[in-house]
Design a protein around this motif. Structure first.
Motif, PDB file in Angstrom:
ATOM      1  N   ASN A   1       0.824  -1.212   0.000  1.00  0.00           N
ATOM      2  CA  ASN A   1       0.000   0.000   0.000  1.00  0.00           C
ATOM      3  C   ASN A   1       0.860   1.264   0.000  1.00  0.00           C
ATOM      4  O   ASN A   1       0.479   2.281  -0.590  1.00  0.00           O
TER       5      ASN A   1
ATOM      6  N   LEU B   1       2.097   1.666  -3.503  1.00  0.00           N
ATOM      7  CA  LEU B   1       0.960   2.052  -4.336  1.00  0.00           C
ATOM      8  C   LEU B   1       0.618   3.523  -4.137  1.00  0.00           C
ATOM      9  O   LEU B   1       0.364   4.252  -5.113  1.00  0.00           O
TER      10      LEU B   1
ATOM     11  N   ARG C   1      -2.222  -0.335 -11.525  1.00  0.00           N
ATOM     12  CA  ARG C   1      -1.543  -0.549 -10.247  1.00  0.00           C
ATOM     13  C   ARG C   1      -2.535  -0.912  -9.153  1.00  0.00           C
ATOM     14  O   ARG C   1      -2.260  -1.774  -8.315  1.00  0.00           O
TER      15      ARG C   1
ATOM     16  N   THR D   1      -2.406  -4.619  -7.392  1.00  0.00           N
ATOM     17  CA  THR D   1      -2.191  -4.714  -5.949  1.00  0.00           C
ATOM     18  C   THR D   1      -3.328  -5.491  -5.286  1.00  0.00           C
ATOM     19  O   THR D   1      -3.102  -6.288  -4.367  1.00  0.00           O
TER      20      THR D   1
ATOM     21  N   ILE E   1       5.525  -1.314  -9.711  1.00  0.00           N
ATOM     22  CA  ILE E   1       5.237  -1.738  -8.335  1.00  0.00           C
ATOM     23  C   ILE E   1       5.431  -3.230  -8.124  1.00  0.00           C
ATOM     24  O   ILE E   1       5.469  -3.685  -6.983  1.00  0.00           O
TER      25      ILE E   1
END
Length: 413
Positions: A159, A162, A287, A291, A343
């Motif tokens: 997180n 992100l 993204r 995630t 990421i």
């Protein structure tokens, strides 16, 4: 594989048992907020603004477009060349000193850029921009986050990464129009001075005052490079290098050539630019989705599936891209993975190899992936002149497939 578990375990064991987790988490949020700001401004001033200055610089320096554009290529290649050394510095000293020094260098380089009067001066200044970029942009920022969110806080790392990339994903949306407005009102030289002031006033204090290194057990400097050299010789790491080098080249090629190719397919310039602009928005969406999916499935197969979707979008563009709906559909497919590699790599490196030598390993990958990001569009332009844009799209699709295959092999290794 065992060395990765050993490194990760050593990093977790190094966290003091009495450390105040709540205070650490609170400061971690401040680090994320600070890096979100500095990455947005950094990419805006050091990367995206160049395209706005290209035409006025070309006229002012009495040079050709390719001569001036070569300075930007030099900057990116310099960033790639510096990445391994910067990674070692980050592993040894943390992020505060390197990123603060890089912020100062970037500010001075932007000011010097505003005063250039010849191509050699421009090349020298852009080389300095390349060094500064290696010290302040995504790779060192991710290294800071990965090192901070370790041990009990490792679950918050995704997180944190992100959050930084989502905010920084709007750098082009903010700084392209801002730079254009400044150039129109004050000229490109004064525009650079304004950008230098904005960047220096934000990045220098934020990097110097907010970034902090976690207190961990000391590692002897003589041994810091050993895990990096050992891991770099393994098959899984080489597969990672292959995957993200191929993917970065594919993404860079589409970013540079998409507008031109859509126009060649018969679309109006305004439509082509608007559709290409979807890539920035889709990078944020991709993204977020990646995630979320990573919470249920392993990261490497998820990213591989996204890369396959990108390859399909590139391969279908010559066939379906002549209609507005077809062009939009192909761009949506490719754009779904536009920011996924950014990421995914930090997660894969930290997951398998731990955080003790993360920055050094990331620098090794960046040496190849960032260099290909600079070289691939140039090769694609040359290929398009010889074999056509359809062949370029086929090569891009092949690069995405290669990246996906390498990630799946990495996952099984």
């Amino acid at each position: 594989m065992s060395s990765g578990h050993d490194m990760s375990g050593a990093a977790r064991a190094a966290v003091p048992a009495g450390d105040d987790g709540r205070s650490r988490l609170s400061h971690g949020r401040r680090i994320v907020a600070a890096l979100a700001v500095t990455q947005t401004i950094g990419y805006g001033a050091l990367y995206y603004a160049f395209s706005v200055f290209l035409i006025p610089m070309t006229a002012d320096l009495h040079a050709t477009g390719p001569q001036v554009a070569a300075a930007f290529t030099l900057a990116v290649l310099t960033t790639a060349a510096c990445a391994p050394l910067v990674g070692r510095l980050l592993d040894a000293h943390g992020g505060r000193v390197p990123m603060s020094a890089g912020s100062v260098l970037a500010t001075l380089a932007l000011l010097a850029w505003s005063q250039v009067s010849s191509l050699p001066q421009l090349y020298g200044v852009l080389a300095a921009i390349g060094v500064a970029s290696a010290l302040v942009l995504y790779e060192p920022a991710f290294a800071v986050i990965v090192a901070w969110f370790d041990g009990p806080e490792a679950g918050r790392r995704a997180n944190a990464l992100l959050a930084v990339t989502i905010v920084a994903g709007f750098a082009s949306s903010i700084f392209l129009p801002l730079s254009g407005m400044l150039v129109q009102r004050y000229g490109w030289r004064m525009a650079l001075v304004v950008l230098a002031v904005i960047y220096g006033a934000c990045a220098v204090p934020l990097h110097a005052l907010v970034l902090r290194r976690r207190h961990t057990a000391a590692v002897k400097p003589a041994r810091r490079g050993e895990p990096v050299r050992a891991v770099a010789r393994t098959r899984p790491f080489r597969l990672l290098v292959l995957a993200f080098t191929a993917h970065s080249g594919a993404v860079a090629t589409i970013a540079v050539l998409l507008v031109t190719y859509l126009i060649r397919l018969g679309h109006p310039p305004a439509f082509a630019a608007t559709v290409a602009g979807l890539l920035g928005v889709l990078s944020v969406t991709g993204r977020l989705v990646t995630t979320t999916l990573r919470r249920r499935w392993p990261a490497a197969p998820v990213a591989a599936a996204v890369f396959v979707l990108q390859g399909a979008g590139a391969a279908l563009l010559p066939l379906a891209g002549r209609t507005p709906a077809g062009a939009i559909g192909c761009v949506l497919a490719f754009g779904a993975g536009f920011g996924v590699g950014t990421i995914t790599l930090p997660h894969l490196l930290a997951e398998r190899y731990g955080t003790a030598a993360y920055a050094g390993l990331s620098g090794r990958v960046a040496l190849f992936s960032v260099a290909n990001r600079a070289a691939a569009p140039l090769g694609a332009i040359a290929l398009a002149q010889v074999a056509g844009y359809g062949t370029v799209m086929a090569v891009v699709a092949g690069a995405c497939a290669l990246a996906a295959g390498a990630l799946l092999a990495y996952h099984r290794a």
